[in-house]
Scaffold this motif. Structure first.
Motif, mmCIF file in Angstrom:
data_model
loop_
_atom_site.group_PDB
_atom_site.id
_atom_site.type_symbol
_atom_site.label_atom_id
_atom_site.label_comp_id
_atom_site.label_asym_id
_atom_site.label_seq_id
_atom_site.Cartn_x
_atom_site.Cartn_y
_atom_site.Cartn_z
ATOM 1 N N ALA A 210 60.886 38.262 -62.331
ATOM 2 C CA ALA A 210 59.894 38.521 -61.279
ATOM 3 C C ALA A 210 60.589 38.891 -59.971
ATOM 4 O O ALA A 210 60.122 39.773 -59.245
ATOM 5 N N LEU A 211 61.710 38.220 -59.679
ATOM 6 C CA LEU A 211 62.455 38.575 -58.468
ATOM 7 C C LEU A 211 63.028 39.974 -58.594
ATOM 8 O O LEU A 211 62.972 40.769 -57.646
ATOM 9 N N MET A 212 63.561 40.320 -59.776
ATOM 10 C CA MET A 212 64.102 41.669 -59.975
ATOM 11 C C MET A 212 63.010 42.707 -59.742
ATOM 12 O O MET A 212 63.230 43.706 -59.055
ATOM 13 N N ARG A 213 61.847 42.484 -60.315
ATOM 14 C CA ARG A 213 60.740 43.421 -60.137
ATOM 15 C C ARG A 213 60.352 43.542 -58.661
ATOM 16 O O ARG A 213 60.123 44.638 -58.152
ATOM 17 N N SER A 214 60.296 42.409 -57.960
ATOM 18 C CA SER A 214 59.912 42.442 -56.547
ATOM 19 C C SER A 214 60.977 43.123 -55.698
ATOM 20 O O SER A 214 60.659 43.786 -54.707
ATOM 21 N N ARG A 215 62.233 42.987 -56.077
ATOM 22 C CA ARG A 215 63.303 43.668 -55.339
ATOM 23 C C ARG A 215 63.253 45.176 -55.583
ATOM 24 O O ARG A 215 63.441 45.958 -54.656
ATOM 25 N N CYS B 1 50.693 41.223 -57.012
ATOM 26 C CA CYS B 1 51.958 41.211 -57.749
ATOM 27 C C CYS B 1 53.102 40.999 -56.758
ATOM 28 O O CYS B 1 53.218 39.934 -56.165
ATOM 29 N N CYS B 2 53.910 42.002 -56.545
ATOM 30 C CA CYS B 2 55.079 41.878 -55.666
ATOM 31 C C CYS B 2 54.716 41.724 -54.192
ATOM 32 O O CYS B 2 55.474 41.130 -53.418
ATOM 33 N N GLY C 175 55.670 36.812 -48.070
ATOM 34 C CA GLY C 175 56.020 35.404 -47.887
ATOM 35 C C GLY C 175 54.979 34.458 -48.445
ATOM 36 O O GLY C 175 55.045 33.260 -48.199
ATOM 37 N N GLY C 176 54.019 34.981 -49.211
ATOM 38 C CA GLY C 176 52.966 34.149 -49.776
ATOM 39 C C GLY C 176 53.392 33.363 -50.994
ATOM 40 O O GLY C 176 52.576 32.703 -51.619
ATOM 41 N N GLY C 177 54.642 33.396 -51.329
ATOM 42 C CA GLY C 177 55.159 32.671 -52.478
ATOM 43 C C GLY C 177 56.527 33.205 -52.831
ATOM 44 O O GLY C 177 56.981 34.207 -52.264
ATOM 45 N N ALA C 178 57.197 32.511 -53.732
ATOM 46 C CA ALA C 178 58.524 32.932 -54.192
ATOM 47 C C ALA C 178 58.418 33.337 -55.662
ATOM 48 O O ALA C 178 57.612 32.772 -56.410
ATOM 49 N N ALA C 179 59.204 34.306 -56.057
ATOM 50 C CA ALA C 179 59.207 34.760 -57.445
ATOM 51 C C ALA C 179 59.567 33.581 -58.359
ATOM 52 O O ALA C 179 60.575 32.913 -58.138
ATOM 53 N N GLY D 17 66.111 26.150 -54.298
ATOM 54 C CA GLY D 17 64.934 26.137 -55.149
ATOM 55 C C GLY D 17 64.350 27.506 -55.453
ATOM 56 O O GLY D 17 63.472 27.624 -56.292
ATOM 57 N N ALA D 18 64.817 28.555 -54.780
ATOM 58 C CA ALA D 18 64.268 29.898 -54.979
ATOM 59 C C ALA D 18 65.286 30.790 -55.686
ATOM 60 O O ALA D 18 66.494 30.653 -55.487
#
Length: 124
Positions: free
Chosen positions: A33-38, A17-18, A24-28, A113-114
């Motif tokens: 998804a970015l909010m969750r990862s943050r 998941c996050c 660095g294995g990918g971008a949200a 792009g991210a």
């Protein structure tokens, strides 16, 4: 071995998941998804990831995270935009910690792009 769900609240192990975004294995792929990862980065005290995913025009020079803060849960209250078809998006959420919670409507934009965090408002 029992795998634990990611701190972001999804029923997926952290590494799948996050954790893949943090390493660095990918971008949200979406603003949510970015909010969750943050949120997960706050849980894990990963200031480098938080700074890396902050829009350059609003990013602080450094972050001082309080190691005593114990985050206990994330609730997504609503989203607008923020998909692969959008350039901007918002995520309204409530992040709980021992002793209280933080309610924010965060703004996200694509940069290079991210998805990146821009800023947020705290609804009354």
């Amino acid at each position: 071995m029992i795998s634990r769900s990611c701190p972001c609240g999804l029923p997926v192990p952290y590494g799948a998941c996050c954790g893949r975004f943090h390493s660095g294995g990918g971008a949200a792929p979406t603003a949510e998804a970015l909010m969750r990862s943050r949120y997960c980065a706050f849980v894990r005290q990963d200031a480098a990831y938080l700074l890396r995913t902050w829009h350059p025009r609003t990013r602080p020079a450094h972050l001082d995270l309080d190691p005593a803060t114990r985050w206990t849960g994330l609730e997504i209250l609503g989203t607008t935009g923020g998909s692969a078809f959008h350039a901007t998006g918002t995520v309204e959420f409530r992040a709980s910690y021992r002793g209280g919670s933080l309610h924010e409507e965060s703004r996200f934009e694509r940069s290079g792009g991210a998805w990146v965090y821009v800023d947020g408002d705290f609804p009354g």
